[in-house]
Scaffold this active site. Structure first.
Site: not given
Ligand code: NOJ
Length: 530
Positions: A199, A241
């Site tokens: 993330d 990401e």
């Protein structure tokens, strides 16, 4: 060599939203296990599960309060292990979210860091007396945050946060933080998971005079993570990401010594733009601007996910166009994006929903589907933030759409209701027993794609002599040659096929392919050279 992730079909699911096995109103691992038949049948190769760590849930689990466990609402660790094993037994894989950039402010590291300036944990986070520091850094959650600094009353300093102020950023200048992250990777990989969706990777370091994104030090740390998994858990996937432009995304692959796979954020909104404008140009241009990636690496492509449809990687003019077209109601807008699901974005028009899936499944990359989009689930604008696109999976038309037997008031969120998208109309069961349903069509395309080895990484060549209202391209590698034809408009269009080939109509093998093909409104064809 083709790695498993290069050609995998990914399926993102919110465990909380997928299936509730113990009747408390929250999705859990028991529920997920009961629904693995479905995912296997659909053709999913790898499940991406959003965070299940203990969390105060101010950012739906992306605010982690302990990295070494799962929130009891999802079950016990044993349950998690059983689920991973069952996924593997079926020949599927599972990756988890790894939140590297920040923790929850309730994480014991931060609690202690605030409490004592002398604690070694103080230096796990980024502190200052001067909130003017790093002022060239953009704010990501524009609708809720005014600054990347938040004042901590207790210790009398400001701490750095790129997302909500309840998510203090970790300090990667501290080698202890590196060590902690590698220990966390180790802990989960020991459980046998197949990798991580990492993330918010661009934001790990801060440097004065920069925008604090994509810094060289961040890449150094990623190489360290990659080395760790290569040495200790070969075959593990690291998926980035990084919501960035193609030229900034490329370094995240390094020389195939950073991430194996990265989301192609700039492509996604352009698929929607192409359909809205009835013009392929934006898709062609962004792919032309996309540099080749190292062997062994792959793009992850997607139509929707659990966040708002981000419009960070478009120009201001393009963003306004997208907002005007796809989010005319201001409540549909969030930060720099649109908080709607695929089917409502397509006005629930089956032809367009299928066309978008066809683009996703035939353009280069590994497709990532978002739970519920394969049946055309709707969204709920009344729910705040991104919760409107995270509603319970609609399995059948029984109580709560078959998601949970709990009373409605105990559900983490109500299922979508109403005649168009409610579970009485849109659900897995009804589509399973209806041969020409959206679900069957999407499944057919997924399974067809698995046989088309040139699709994941083969060369792409546009049929650029055709009008811009058509998005048609060759895909080719040593395994064969494939032609995809897409009509971006409602008007019927006839295409003269390239001569000298014998084509098989992949999605309807019984129908013969002549010298020309007429594409109906938003129609598409998959043609394999035999
Ligand atoms: C990206 C995640 O997809 C999003 O849901 C989250 O809010 C931010 N990162 C912060 O972790």
């Amino acid at each position: 060599m083709t790695n498993w992730y290069t050609k995998a079909i990914f399926y993102e699911l919110y465990p909380r939203a997928f299936a509730d096995g113990n009747g408390d109103g929250w999705g859990d691992f028991i529920g997920l296990r009961q629904r693995l038949d479905y995912l296997e049948w659909l053709g999913v190769d790898c499940i991406w599960m959003t965070p299940v760590y203990p969390s105060p849930l101010r950012d739906d689990g992306y605010d982690v309060s302990s990295y070494y466990g799962i929130d009891p609402k999802y079950g016990l660790m044993e349950d998690f292990k059983l689920t991973v094993d069952e996924i593997h037994r079926r020949g599927m894989k599972i990756i988890m979210d790894l939140v590297v950039n920040h923790t929850s402010d309730l994480h014991p590291w931060f609690v202690e860091a605030r409490r004592s300036k002398d604690s070694p944990l103080r230096d796990y986070y980024v502190w200052t007396h001067d909130p003017e520091k790093y002022k060239e850094t953009r704010i990501i959650f524009l609708d809720t945050e005014e600054s990347n600094w938040a004042y901590d009353e207790l210790s009398g300093e400001y701490y750095w946060h790129r997302f909500y102020s309840s998510q203090p950023d970790l300090n990667y200048d501290n080698p202890k933080v590196h060590e902690e992250m590698l220990n966390i990777l180790d802990f989960w990989l020991k459980f046998g998971i197949d990798g991580f969706r990492v993330d918010a990777v661009p934001y790990l370091y801060e440097r004065e005079g920069t925008n604090c994104e994509n810094l060289p030090e961040t890449h150094d740390f990623i190489r360290k993570m990659r080395q760790f998994v290569d040495e200790n858990y070969p075959g593990t996937l690291l998926l980035a990401e990084a919501n960035q432009w193609p030229q900034d995304l490329l370094p995240y692959f390094g020389n195939n010594d950073e991430f194996h796979v990265a989301f192609h954020f700039p492509l996604m909104p352009r698929l929607y733009m192409a359909l809205a404008k009835g013009d392929r140009t934006d898709v062609v241009n962004i792919l032309a601007d996309t540099p080749p990636i190292p062997d062994g690496c792959q793009w992850a492509t997607f139509l929707r996910n659990h966040d708002e449809l981000t419009l960070e990687m478009v120009t201001e003019e393009e963003r306004q166009f997208m907002w005007d077209y796809y989010a005319p109601d201001m409540r549909q807008r969030l930060n720099l994006g649109i908080r709607r699901r695929l089917a409502p974005l397509m006005d629930n028009d089956r032809r367009k929903i299928e066309l978008m899936h066809s683009l996703l499944l035939t353009l280069p990359g590994a497709p990532v589907l978002y739970y519920g989009d394969e049946i055309g689930m709707g969204d709920n604008i009344a729910l705040e933030d991104r919760n409107g696109v995270r509603t319970p999976m609609q399995w059948n038309d029984s109580i709560n759409g078959g998601f949970s037997v709990a009373p409605l008031e105990n559900l983490y969120a109500p299922p979508v209701s109403g005649p168009d998208y409610g579970y009485g109309t849109v659900n897995v069961l009804v589509q399973e027993i209806t041969p020409n349903s959206l679900l069957h069509r999407v499944r057919q395309m997924i399974h067809a794609r698995k046989e088309l080895d040139m699709l994941p990484r083969g060369a792409l060549q546009w049929l650029d002599h055709l009008p811009n209202t058509l998005l048609c391209f060759w895909r080719e590698d040593e395994n064969g040659k494939f032609l995809a034809l897409h009509n971006l408009v409602e008007t019927e269009q006839t295409i003269e096929l390239p001569t000298g080939y014998h084509f098989i109509n992949v999605l309807d093998e019984d129908s013969a392919v002549g010298e020309s093909i007429t594409l109906g409104a938003y129609g598409f064809y998959w043609l394999l050279v035999s």
